[in-house]
Write a protein that holds these residues in place. Structure first.
Motif, PDB file in Angstrom:
ATOM      1  N   GLY A   1      25.309   8.641 -35.011  1.00  0.00           N
ATOM      2  CA  GLY A   1      26.613   8.253 -35.527  1.00  0.00           C
ATOM      3  C   GLY A   1      26.909   8.816 -36.900  1.00  0.00           C
ATOM      4  N   GLY A   2      25.985   9.567 -37.476  1.00  0.00           N
ATOM      5  CA  GLY A   2      26.259  10.207 -38.757  1.00  0.00           C
ATOM      6  C   GLY A   2      25.768   9.416 -39.951  1.00  0.00           C
ATOM      7  N   SER A   3      25.269   8.198 -39.725  1.00  0.00           N
ATOM      8  CA  SER A   3      24.742   7.435 -40.850  1.00  0.00           C
ATOM      9  C   SER A   3      23.231   7.607 -40.923  1.00  0.00           C
ATOM     10  CB  SER A   3      25.082   5.954 -40.692  1.00  0.00           C
ATOM     11  OG  SER A   3      24.462   5.455 -39.535  1.00  0.00           O
ATOM     12  N   LEU A   4      22.674   7.325 -42.099  1.00  0.00           N
ATOM     13  CA  LEU A   4      21.234   7.488 -42.293  1.00  0.00           C
ATOM     14  C   LEU A   4      20.454   6.552 -41.372  1.00  0.00           C
ATOM     15  CD1 LEU A   4      19.038   8.874 -43.936  1.00  0.00           C
ATOM     16  CD2 LEU A   4      19.201   7.017 -45.589  1.00  0.00           C
ATOM     17  N   VAL A   5      20.892   5.286 -41.325  1.00  0.00           N
ATOM     18  CA  VAL A   5      20.203   4.319 -40.476  1.00  0.00           C
ATOM     19  C   VAL A   5      20.303   4.739 -39.012  1.00  0.00           C
ATOM     20  CG1 VAL A   5      20.061   1.906 -39.805  1.00  0.00           C
ATOM     21  CG2 VAL A   5      20.720   2.509 -42.128  1.00  0.00           C
ATOM     22  N   GLY A   6      21.488   5.227 -38.624  1.00  0.00           N
ATOM     23  CA  GLY A   6      21.676   5.696 -37.252  1.00  0.00           C
ATOM     24  C   GLY A   6      20.717   6.819 -36.915  1.00  0.00           C
ATOM     25  N   SER A   7      20.556   7.759 -37.850  1.00  0.00           N
ATOM     26  CA  SER A   7      19.655   8.879 -37.603  1.00  0.00           C
ATOM     27  C   SER A   7      18.215   8.408 -37.476  1.00  0.00           C
ATOM     28  CB  SER A   7      19.748   9.906 -38.734  1.00  0.00           C
ATOM     29  OG  SER A   7      20.911  10.662 -38.597  1.00  0.00           O
ATOM     30  N   VAL A   8      17.828   7.448 -38.322  1.00  0.00           N
ATOM     31  CA  VAL A   8      16.458   6.933 -38.249  1.00  0.00           C
ATOM     32  C   VAL A   8      16.216   6.298 -36.875  1.00  0.00           C
ATOM     33  CG1 VAL A   8      14.861   5.216 -39.147  1.00  0.00           C
ATOM     34  CG2 VAL A   8      16.223   6.587 -40.719  1.00  0.00           C
TER      35      VAL A   8
ATOM     36  N   ALA B   1      13.994   6.715 -31.515  1.00  0.00           N
ATOM     37  CA  ALA B   1      14.100   6.484 -30.071  1.00  0.00           C
ATOM     38  C   ALA B   1      13.854   7.778 -29.307  1.00  0.00           C
ATOM     39  CB  ALA B   1      15.492   5.938 -29.742  1.00  0.00           C
ATOM     40  N   VAL B   2      14.482   8.851 -29.777  1.00  0.00           N
ATOM     41  CA  VAL B   2      14.358  10.127 -29.071  1.00  0.00           C
ATOM     42  C   VAL B   2      12.908  10.622 -29.094  1.00  0.00           C
ATOM     43  CG1 VAL B   2      14.924  12.561 -29.310  1.00  0.00           C
ATOM     44  CG2 VAL B   2      16.736  10.895 -29.300  1.00  0.00           C
TER      45      VAL B   2
ATOM     46  N   LEU C   1       1.663   8.979 -30.491  1.00  0.00           N
ATOM     47  CA  LEU C   1       2.097  10.356 -30.697  1.00  0.00           C
ATOM     48  C   LEU C   1       3.614  10.396 -30.843  1.00  0.00           C
ATOM     49  CD1 LEU C   1       1.012  13.280 -30.815  1.00  0.00           C
ATOM     50  CD2 LEU C   1       1.658  13.497 -28.427  1.00  0.00           C
ATOM     51  N   GLY C   2       4.277   9.473 -30.109  1.00  0.00           N
ATOM     52  CA  GLY C   2       5.732   9.386 -30.177  1.00  0.00           C
ATOM     53  C   GLY C   2       6.215   9.165 -31.598  1.00  0.00           C
ATOM     54  N   LEU C   3       5.481   8.345 -32.355  1.00  0.00           N
ATOM     55  CA  LEU C   3       5.829   8.115 -33.760  1.00  0.00           C
ATOM     56  C   LEU C   3       5.841   9.428 -34.524  1.00  0.00           C
ATOM     57  CD1 LEU C   3       3.950   4.932 -34.998  1.00  0.00           C
ATOM     58  CD2 LEU C   3       6.398   5.324 -34.842  1.00  0.00           C
ATOM     59  N   SER C   4       4.824  10.245 -34.240  1.00  0.00           N
ATOM     60  CA  SER C   4       4.722  11.528 -34.919  1.00  0.00           C
ATOM     61  C   SER C   4       5.847  12.456 -34.491  1.00  0.00           C
ATOM     62  CB  SER C   4       3.356  12.137 -34.614  1.00  0.00           C
ATOM     63  OG  SER C   4       3.369  13.492 -34.893  1.00  0.00           O
ATOM     64  N   VAL C   5       6.113  12.485 -33.163  1.00  0.00           N
ATOM     65  CA  VAL C   5       7.218  13.319 -32.668  1.00  0.00           C
ATOM     66  C   VAL C   5       8.534  12.856 -33.291  1.00  0.00           C
ATOM     67  CG1 VAL C   5       8.489  14.057 -30.621  1.00  0.00           C
ATOM     68  CG2 VAL C   5       6.017  13.779 -30.509  1.00  0.00           C
ATOM     69  N   ALA C   6       8.693  11.520 -33.341  1.00  0.00           N
ATOM     70  CA  ALA C   6       9.915  10.962 -33.917  1.00  0.00           C
ATOM     71  C   ALA C   6      10.077  11.398 -35.365  1.00  0.00           C
ATOM     72  CB  ALA C   6       9.884   9.445 -33.824  1.00  0.00           C
ATOM     73  N   SER C   7       8.959  11.441 -36.097  1.00  0.00           N
ATOM     74  CA  SER C   7       9.078  11.821 -37.510  1.00  0.00           C
ATOM     75  C   SER C   7       9.516  13.270 -37.648  1.00  0.00           C
ATOM     76  CB  SER C   7       7.758  11.579 -38.242  1.00  0.00           C
ATOM     77  OG  SER C   7       6.761  12.462 -37.776  1.00  0.00           O
ATOM     78  N   THR C   8       9.079  14.148 -36.716  1.00  0.00           N
ATOM     79  CA  THR C   8       9.548  15.537 -36.809  1.00  0.00           C
ATOM     80  C   THR C   8      11.040  15.623 -36.476  1.00  0.00           C
ATOM     81  OG1 THR C   8       8.852  16.009 -34.555  1.00  0.00           O
ATOM     82  CG2 THR C   8       7.320  16.581 -36.291  1.00  0.00           C
ATOM     83  N   TRP C   9      11.493  14.872 -35.461  1.00  0.00           N
ATOM     84  CA  TRP C   9      12.935  14.870 -35.137  1.00  0.00           C
ATOM     85  C   TRP C   9      13.726  14.383 -36.343  1.00  0.00           C
ATOM     86  CZ3 TRP C   9      15.833  15.699 -30.462  1.00  0.00           C
ATOM     87  CH2 TRP C   9      15.059  16.102 -29.361  1.00  0.00           C
ATOM     88  N   LEU C  10      13.213  13.316 -36.969  1.00  0.00           N
ATOM     89  CA  LEU C  10      13.971  12.701 -38.058  1.00  0.00           C
ATOM     90  C   LEU C  10      14.020  13.609 -39.281  1.00  0.00           C
ATOM     91  CD1 LEU C  10      15.514  10.415 -39.269  1.00  0.00           C
ATOM     92  CD2 LEU C  10      13.372   9.289 -39.828  1.00  0.00           C
ATOM     93  N   ILE C  11      12.873  14.186 -39.660  1.00  0.00           N
ATOM     94  CA  ILE C  11      12.881  15.012 -40.868  1.00  0.00           C
ATOM     95  C   ILE C  11      13.730  16.257 -40.644  1.00  0.00           C
ATOM     96  CG2 ILE C  11      10.753  16.311 -40.404  1.00  0.00           C
ATOM     97  CD1 ILE C  11      11.536  14.953 -43.841  1.00  0.00           C
ATOM     98  N   ALA C  12      13.768  16.747 -39.388  1.00  0.00           N
ATOM     99  CA  ALA C  12      14.629  17.901 -39.086  1.00  0.00           C
ATOM    100  C   ALA C  12      16.089  17.523 -39.217  1.00  0.00           C
ATOM    101  CB  ALA C  12      14.336  18.426 -37.682  1.00  0.00           C
ATOM    102  N   ALA C  13      16.412  16.263 -38.906  1.00  0.00           N
ATOM    103  CA  ALA C  13      17.810  15.842 -38.855  1.00  0.00           C
ATOM    104  C   ALA C  13      18.303  15.253 -40.168  1.00  0.00           C
ATOM    105  CB  ALA C  13      18.011  14.828 -37.731  1.00  0.00           C
ATOM    106  N   LEU C  14      17.368  14.948 -41.081  1.00  0.00           N
ATOM    107  CA  LEU C  14      17.737  14.216 -42.292  1.00  0.00           C
ATOM    108  C   LEU C  14      18.777  14.971 -43.124  1.00  0.00           C
ATOM    109  CD1 LEU C  14      16.733  11.502 -43.056  1.00  0.00           C
ATOM    110  CD2 LEU C  14      15.024  12.539 -44.543  1.00  0.00           C
ATOM    111  N   GLY C  15      18.535  16.253 -43.340  1.00  0.00           N
ATOM    112  CA  GLY C  15      19.465  17.052 -44.138  1.00  0.00           C
ATOM    113  C   GLY C  15      20.827  17.129 -43.469  1.00  0.00           C
ATOM    114  N   LEU C  16      20.814  17.277 -42.145  1.00  0.00           N
ATOM    115  CA  LEU C  16      22.065  17.399 -41.409  1.00  0.00           C
ATOM    116  C   LEU C  16      22.840  16.085 -41.425  1.00  0.00           C
ATOM    117  CD1 LEU C  16      23.352  19.761 -39.914  1.00  0.00           C
ATOM    118  CD2 LEU C  16      22.639  18.705 -37.793  1.00  0.00           C
TER     119      LEU C  16
END
Lengths: 367, 295
Positions: free
Chosen positions: B239-246, B251-252, B16-31
């Motif tokens: 850290g503001g980079s794409l890889v960092g956000s992923v 992790a979050v 489930l964490g993978l799924s939660v992580a994907s929502t965090w990431l897609i929310a943060a991708l634009g930012l």
């Protein structure tokens, strides 16, 4: 640095502050409607919050989006104190706890049995916590947008925590102490002139002290840090200490505001720890003028008065226009309404000839 | 036996964490693009997500556009809105980063209230094709197909953004401007165009996220306010980079899922926020900062 603008004359500034103080204190002599008086006192509390934001952001240059943390925590401590005043040996526990299947008073509520202890906790626990948090940030030399984001995260975390420990805080319902605050046998009716005067005196004293603080050496060093913290550090000043102190002082003012808020409203809920409320304080301060303590307070008064006049039916339209207005202020008037006042005073009250007896332009360009 | 149930539950939490992580990431991708590369502290990011959800609602219920087509369309619609806001407001504030924070907060209030006045405060619902509306049963695990869909879209979009930034001319221009404004300008890169394009791209990604969040939750005018704090924490700790956000998003998300397993959701979020504050105390530059002389 001398200025021909009367706006920057420190004596003139103090005179304007004095007029403001007298008006604030004289209100109960003019208005005897208890509802209006209570409303104005609440605005006074909001003005106190704007004052604290203006100290950190305007004077210190550190944008905080978490001023609701000390305010909300103090408000909760105050509400707990007032709630415990209503408890008797027969009912030692606030009613909502039984609904959340607690059988005895939780340990964290014990100190609030004593009003004195409760008040001390309400004033100093949030202040100490906020000072420590500020100290941690400033020791890491975190600055700019990062402080904003970290204070925001802290606010969200604490708001969620208060919401989560429902048996101890009654979650989203908040705490509603049944009786007015009782101090040394006197009940302070939130709708009485006494309550208003307490808030007004607190506001005047805090504002005067803040103004005096910024007019002195502390204010000059703070100004230097705001302009170029690295350079100030090289000059041998302990930047960390000044930043933390200012942050802590603002936290203390917000804590006082939190206590007074609950005294007036007999109510606290997670809404006081909501992100939008803390950002609201920043908006009041920004619209009024972050660099001026007085204008920050006036901003809080004007916006809240406007919101009350408009009323709930048109609230959405009002907020729409407030948002647009705020955008325009940020875009065209970074100094807020204070900037307009500064320009007007400079335009109409320009001093003729070379300036004499000019005080050094104060670190904090209040008006 | 008890141990087995525990570990199965725990494995479930990890999945489930993978799924939660994907929502965090897609929310943060634009930012990540808007803040990480052009340095705009966009507090209206959550409202761009909200606009994406409302755009999908209008497309679906008024124009009867199929859901899968709504994904790219909501991207386009919100990207255009973002471009407008950039042209009208943000471009004047690039030298005042703290003021972008304030101005975009004003934008967020205006967007929330405007949507509230147009659509009302009642919750709206989005519908998805039946195929996405089911649950998959894999041994012990049961997971909704839509959550897997979000995960897949997030991975695909992240890869697309990475390719865009690394392999296209415009992506290279964005990176060049981020690394050294003056140098990029001297090589003839139109900085205004780059900033406007990056802001529109970031806004569009938020709209895409909103299209999916609208299905996951209900659609409300103030639905975005929760996402903006989350998205910021992911971007800043990354850290503001794409890889960092992923990495930080992953992790979050996993941590939140694990904490939720031992405590409850709210407390888990509270612990995450506290941990991020502590993390930033020791590493203010985040996990992986773009190799650049930041402005």
């Amino acid at each position: 640095m001398t200025s021909s603008n009367l706006y920057h004359n420190s004596k003139a500034q103090w005179a304007v502050y004095a007029v403001f103080f007298i008006i604030v204190l004289a209100v109960p002599a003019v208005i005897d409607d208890s509802y209006t008086l209570n409303l104005l006192a609440t605005f006074g509390v909001f003005a106190m919050l704007a004052l604290s934001v203006s100290l950190v952001w305007g004077a210190g240059g550190v944008l905080t989006l978490g001023q609701g943390v000390p305010f909300g925590l103090a408000a909760y401590c105050m509400a707990m104190t007032m709630q415990m005043q209503a408890q008797t040996p027969d009912s030692p526990m606030p009613p909502f706890m039984a609904n959340n299947s607690l059988t005895q008073l939780p340990l964290m509520w014990e100190p609030f049995k004593s009003t004195t202890t409760g008040l001390l906790i309400a004033l100093f626990f949030p202040t100490v916590l906020w000072t420590l948090f500020g100290g941690l940030m400033f020791a890491a030399r975190v600055h700019g947008g990062f402080v904003a984001v970290m204070t925001l995260a802290m606010l969200s975390a604490i708001g969620l925590l208060v919401l989560d420990i429902q048996p101890y805080t009654d979650g989203a319902n908040g705490i509603t102490p049944p009786n007015a605050l009782l101090i040394a046998g006197h009940s302070i009716d939130p709708y009485s002139p006494t309550a208003y005067i307490i808030v007004a005196v607190a506001l005047v004293v805090l504002a005067a002290l803040s103004k005096a603080l910024l007019a002195g050496k502390f204010g000059l060093v703070t100004h230097a840090i705001r302009t170029d913290s690295e350079r100030t550090r090289f000059l041998g000043y302990n930047v960390f200490l000044y930043q933390t102190l200012l942050f802590g002082i603002a936290g203390f003012i917000a804590s006082i505001a939190g206590c007074l808020f609950v005294m007036l409203e007999q109510y606290v809920s997670p809404a006081q720890l909501d992100v939008s409320f803390s950002v609201g304080m920043v908006i009041w301060t920004g619209v009024g003028g972050r660099a001026s303590l007085l204008w920050a307070m006036l901003g809080a008064l004007l916006i809240n008065a406007g919101q009350t006049v408009v009323g709930d039916t048109l609230l959405n339209t009002w907020l729409l226009f407030l948002g647009i207005f705020f955008i325009l202020v940020v875009r065209f008037l970074p100094k807020g309404l204070a900037g307009v006042a500064e320009w007007l005073v400079g335009f109409f009250l320009r001093r003729r000839g070379p300036a004499q007896h000019q005080a050094v332009a104060p670190a904090h360009e209040g008006g | 036996m008890e141990h087995m149930i525990f570990s199965a539950g725990f494995a479930d939490a990890l999945l489930l964490g993978l799924s939660v992580a994907s929502t965090w990431l897609i929310a943060a991708l634009g930012l990540t693009i808007v803040y990480g590369t052009i340095g705009v502290i966009n507090m209206a990011h959550g409202e761009f997500i909200m606009l994406g959800a409302y755009a999908t609602y209008v497309l679906e219920s008024k124009l009867h556009v199929p859901f899968l087509l709504c994904l790219p369309l909501s991207f386009l619609i919100v990207a255009v809105i973002g471009l407008l806001i950039e042209r009208l407001l943000i471009r004047y504030l690039y030298d005042r980063p703290l003021d972008t924070l304030l101005a975009t907060w004003g934008v967020s209030i205006v967007l929330i209230q405007a949507v509230r006045l147009i659509f009302g405060s009642d919750p709206l619902y989005l519908s998805v094709p039946n195929a996405l509306n089911q649950n998959w049963q894999l041994g012990f695990f049961s997971i909704s197909v839509f959550r897997v869909f979000i995960l897949a879209v997030t991975l695909a979009v992240s890869a697309a953004v990475w390719l865009f930034m690394q392999r296209t001319r415009f992506g290279m221009q964005i990176r060049a401007v981020t690394q050294n404004r003056a140098m990029a300008a001297s090589f003839g890169i139109n900085q205004k165009r780059v900033y406007a394009g990056a802001f529109a791209l970031g806004s569009g990604l938020a709209g895409l996220a909103g299209c999916m969040f609208g299905v996951l939750n209900i659609v409300l005018p103030n639905m975005g306010s929760g996402y903006v704090v989350q998205a910021f924490l992911v971007v800043v700790s990354g850290g503001g980079s794409l890889v960092g956000s992923v990495i930080s998003g992953g992790a979050v998300g996993e941590l939140q899922s694990i904490f939720s397993y031992f405590a409850d959701d709210t407390l888990a979020l509270c612990i995450i926020f506290t941990l991020i504050v502590i993390f930033l105390r020791f590493r203010p530059q985040g996990l992986i900062a773009p190799s650049a002389s930041r402005r």
